[in-house]
Write an enzyme that holds these catalytic residues in place. Structure first.
Site, PDB file in Angstrom:
ATOM      1  N   ARG A 244       1.029  -1.355   0.424  1.00 43.80           N
ATOM      2  CA  ARG A 244       0.320  -0.347  -0.035  1.00 43.80           C
ATOM      3  C   ARG A 244       0.748   1.357  -0.209  1.00 43.80           C
ATOM      4  O   ARG A 244       1.881   1.252   0.606  1.00 43.80           O
ATOM      5  CB  ARG A 244      -0.860   0.015   1.161  1.00 43.80           C
ATOM      6  CG  ARG A 244      -2.440   0.561   0.958  1.00 43.80           C
ATOM      7  CD  ARG A 244      -3.000  -0.081   2.602  1.00 43.80           C
ATOM      8  NE  ARG A 244      -2.627   0.471   3.419  1.00 43.80           N
ATOM      9  CZ  ARG A 244      -3.482   1.621   4.691  1.00 43.80           C
ATOM     10  NH1 ARG A 244      -4.680   0.990   4.646  1.00 43.80           N
ATOM     11  NH2 ARG A 244      -2.199   1.330   5.543  1.00 43.80           N
TER      12      ARG A 244
ATOM     13  N   THR B 201      -0.693   7.617  -0.762  1.00 47.70           N
ATOM     14  CA  THR B 201      -1.617   7.500  -2.195  1.00 47.70           C
ATOM     15  C   THR B 201      -2.931   6.002  -1.179  1.00 47.70           C
ATOM     16  O   THR B 201      -4.280   6.591  -1.558  1.00 47.70           O
ATOM     17  CB  THR B 201      -1.263   7.404  -3.280  1.00 47.70           C
ATOM     18  OG1 THR B 201      -1.040   6.391  -3.488  1.00 47.70           O
ATOM     19  CG2 THR B 201      -1.201   8.268  -4.280  1.00 47.70           C
TER      20      THR B 201
ATOM     21  N   ASP C 247       0.813  -2.031  12.259  1.00 53.02           N
ATOM     22  CA  ASP C 247       1.554  -2.542  11.014  1.00 53.02           C
ATOM     23  C   ASP C 247       1.570  -4.289  11.441  1.00 53.02           C
ATOM     24  O   ASP C 247       2.625  -4.608  11.855  1.00 53.02           O
ATOM     25  CB  ASP C 247       1.867  -2.321  10.182  1.00 53.02           C
ATOM     26  CG  ASP C 247       3.104  -1.686   9.178  1.00 53.02           C
ATOM     27  OD1 ASP C 247       3.266  -3.582   9.100  1.00 53.02           O
ATOM     28  OD2 ASP C 247       2.818  -1.050   8.405  1.00 53.02           O
TER      29      ASP C 247
ATOM     30  N   ASP D  55       5.526  -5.175   9.754  1.00 55.13           N
ATOM     31  CA  ASP D  55       6.018  -5.125  10.769  1.00 55.13           C
ATOM     32  C   ASP D  55       5.991  -6.501  11.617  1.00 55.13           C
ATOM     33  O   ASP D  55       6.547  -6.481  12.331  1.00 55.13           O
ATOM     34  CB  ASP D  55       5.740  -3.637  10.993  1.00 55.13           C
ATOM     35  CG  ASP D  55       5.754  -2.566   9.761  1.00 55.13           C
ATOM     36  OD1 ASP D  55       7.055  -3.116   8.861  1.00 55.13           O
ATOM     37  OD2 ASP D  55       6.197  -1.690   9.884  1.00 55.13           O
TER      38      ASP D  55
HETATM   39  C1  PRP Z   1      -0.793  -4.344   4.753  1.00 56.67           C
HETATM   40  C2  PRP Z   1      -2.114  -5.690   5.074  1.00 56.67           C
HETATM   41  C3  PRP Z   1      -2.842  -5.215   3.590  1.00 56.67           C
HETATM   42  C4  PRP Z   1      -3.160  -4.190   3.624  1.00 56.67           C
HETATM   43  C5  PRP Z   1      -3.914  -3.499   3.566  1.00 56.67           C
HETATM   44  O1  PRP Z   1       0.132  -4.730   3.580  1.00 56.67           O
HETATM   45  O2  PRP Z   1      -1.138  -6.432   5.139  1.00 56.67           O
HETATM   46  O3  PRP Z   1      -2.511  -6.231   2.383  1.00 56.67           O
HETATM   47  O4  PRP Z   1      -2.168  -3.165   4.259  1.00 56.67           O
HETATM   48  O5  PRP Z   1      -5.229  -2.403   3.755  1.00 56.67           O
HETATM   49  P1  PRP Z   1      -5.825  -1.641   2.869  1.00 56.67           P
HETATM   50  O6  PRP Z   1      -7.048  -2.901   2.366  1.00 56.67           O
HETATM   51  O7  PRP Z   1      -6.098  -0.136   2.863  1.00 56.67           O
HETATM   52  O8  PRP Z   1      -5.166  -2.165   0.829  1.00 56.67           O
HETATM   53  P2  PRP Z   1       1.244  -3.543   3.512  1.00 56.67           P
HETATM   54  O9  PRP Z   1       0.628  -2.802   2.611  1.00 56.67           O
HETATM   55  O10 PRP Z   1       1.725  -2.864   4.521  1.00 56.67           O
HETATM   56  O11 PRP Z   1       2.519  -4.620   3.175  1.00 56.67           O
HETATM   57  P3  PRP Z   1       2.952  -5.341   3.996  1.00 56.67           P
HETATM   58  O12 PRP Z   1       2.372  -6.431   3.300  1.00 56.67           O
HETATM   59  O13 PRP Z   1       4.013  -5.943   2.559  1.00 56.67           O
HETATM   60  O14 PRP Z   1       3.174  -5.027   5.163  1.00 56.67           O
HETATM   61  N1  URA Z   2      -2.560  -2.167   6.850  1.00 53.38           N
HETATM   62  C1  URA Z   2      -1.971  -2.884   8.396  1.00 53.38           C
HETATM   63  O1  URA Z   2      -1.161  -3.977   8.622  1.00 53.38           O
HETATM   64  N2  URA Z   2      -2.336  -2.646   9.731  1.00 53.38           N
HETATM   65  C2  URA Z   2      -3.479  -1.606   9.153  1.00 53.38           C
HETATM   66  O2  URA Z   2      -4.080  -0.735  10.294  1.00 53.38           O
HETATM   67  C3  URA Z   2      -3.878  -1.002   7.620  1.00 53.38           C
HETATM   68  C4  URA Z   2      -3.180  -1.863   6.511  1.00 53.38           C
END
Ligand code: PRP
Ligand code: URA
Length: 211
Positions: A106, A110, A202, A205
């Site tokens: 994400r 944006t 997150d 993380d």
């Molecule tokens: C997080 C999560 C989802 C997304 C959710 O991933 O694991 O994939 O955000 O957010 P959304 O519904 O607003 O799209 P992130 O983009 O942080 O990537 P990661 O899994 O690599 O940490």
């Molecule tokens: N992605 C995450 O990992 N946590 C949130 O709360 C939203 C998006």
């Protein structure tokens, strides 16, 4: 919340484990372990309607008819990175499942999803796909992943998430009304940074210790 459609898997064991995951001081090691355990428990509910058929078997005592899973084979598709945290739990329950990967992150400015990887089993059209991601926030990442899977031929998809915001469920319901959504909890809302409130922070993380 009456305009959103999702199955909340609210088993006491899941809710207890999720509460520990939410606590900000829970270390990555415990967070990962609990996520795997919840994935196993949620798989039990997600697969509840899978069809069975009877086959003839022979026990050490007698011949009999016994039930086995029928119908389509299963694929599990974690949305990278955080979806990997749910993968082992699902595959522990469905060891014959093939695994596909979809990479989405994400954009922090944006909040729009950016696709960076896709590798799927060749027979994706013949499989029931369980798409897994712990967080359904705006819904952008999951909606984009589902669109991509459909473009690759997927016809039968289930979305399994840990924590969802009502906004994210609404997006999936509207853009992918054919995809059943299973969650362990529906939280209050999103904050100005697109994080789920109260959520658990997150997820990626916290799973991988990259805070
Ligand atoms: C997080 C999560 C989802 C997304 C959710 O991933 O694991 O994939 O955000 O957010 P959304 O519904 O607003 O799209 P992130 O983009 O942080 O990537 P990661 O899994 O690599 O940490
Ligand atoms: N992605 C995450 O990992 N946590 C949130 O709360 C939203 C998006």
């Amino acid at each position: 919340m009456s305009d959103i459609k999702a199955t909340v898997v609210d088993h006491p064991l899941i809710q207890h484990k999720l509460t520990i995951m939410r606590k900000k001081d829970t270390p990555s090691k415990d967070f990962r372990q609990l996520l795997e355990e919840i994935a196993m428990l949620m798989t039990y509910e997600v697969t509840r309607d899978f069809p069975l058929e009877e086959i003839d078997i022979e026990t050490p005592v007698a011949k009999c008819k016994a039930k086995v899973l029928a119908g389509k084979k299963v694929g599990v598709v974690p949305i990278l990175r955080a979806g990997l945290g749910l993968l082992s739990g699902v595959v522990n329950m469905i060891p014959s499942a093939r695994v596909g990967h979809v990479g989405m992150y994400r954009d922090p400015a944006t909040l729009k999803p950016v696709e960076y990887y896709c590798k799927l089993p060749g027979d994706v059209a013949e499989r029931t796909l369980i798409v897994v991601d712990p967080m359904l926030a705006t819904g952008g990442s999951a909606a984009a992943a589902l669109t991509l899977l459909k473009e690759k031929g997927a016809k039968n998809i289930i979305l399994m998430c840990l924590v969802a915001a009502p906004e994210g469920i609404k997006v999936i319901n509207e853009e992918h009304p054919d995809v059943p959504v299973y969650v362990a909890a529906i939280d209050e809302c999103l904050n100005e940074k697109g994080y789920i409130v109260p959520g658990l922070g997150d997820a990626g993380d916290r799973i991988f210790g990259t805070l």
